[in-house]
Design a protein around this motif. Sequence first.
Motif: not given
Length: 189
Positions: A1-25
């Motif tokens: 049986m395989s288990t689905a992998s969960r994405p690695a958590p994103v830091s708050v700083a990386d999230y905010l930086a990514g949102e600054a340049d994102a095409d969508r929210r």
Amino acid sequence: MSTASRPAPVSVADYLAGEADADRRHEYVAGIVYGMVGGSNAHNLVATNITGLLHGQLRGGPCRVFNADTKVRIESRSGTRFYYPDASVVCQPNPATDTYHERPVVVVEVLSDSTRRTDEHEKMEAYTAIPSLVAYLLLEQEAAAAVVYRRDGSGFSRETYGGLTAVIPLPEIDCRLPLVDVYEGVVVG
């Protein structure tokens, strides 16, 4: 049986930086980033109407209304969250250079089939944990109807409003929201 992998958590700083340049929210829940989809014309018209109504009534006072481009940051035991409410009222703003607020007094979400469950449960629990919050409004987009969760002495009480003659009182910020104005231009059933 395989288990689905969960994405690695994103830091708050990386999230905010990514949102600054994102095409969508994107919203952020304890390290997981979720893309947002656009709303219908009815959804956006209700959100615009509510923002305009609040803006007009708050002018000259200490509070300001923000539209769906401004995030609300929520700190809780389960982790940091960032949501984009359809409208929010803030009386103690973060610095103007921030892209979010942490102390909203009113938060408004316009319900849709795709967001209803999240808005009525996950977001309600998160928003009502904000110490500054006095009211959480859930507005239907296809009917002149609203549910308001208002802070009282023991937590939050639930109020319902329906029909174009109804008016949502917000004495906490000295505002009134006539549903006839909230739903102006929207075909309601």
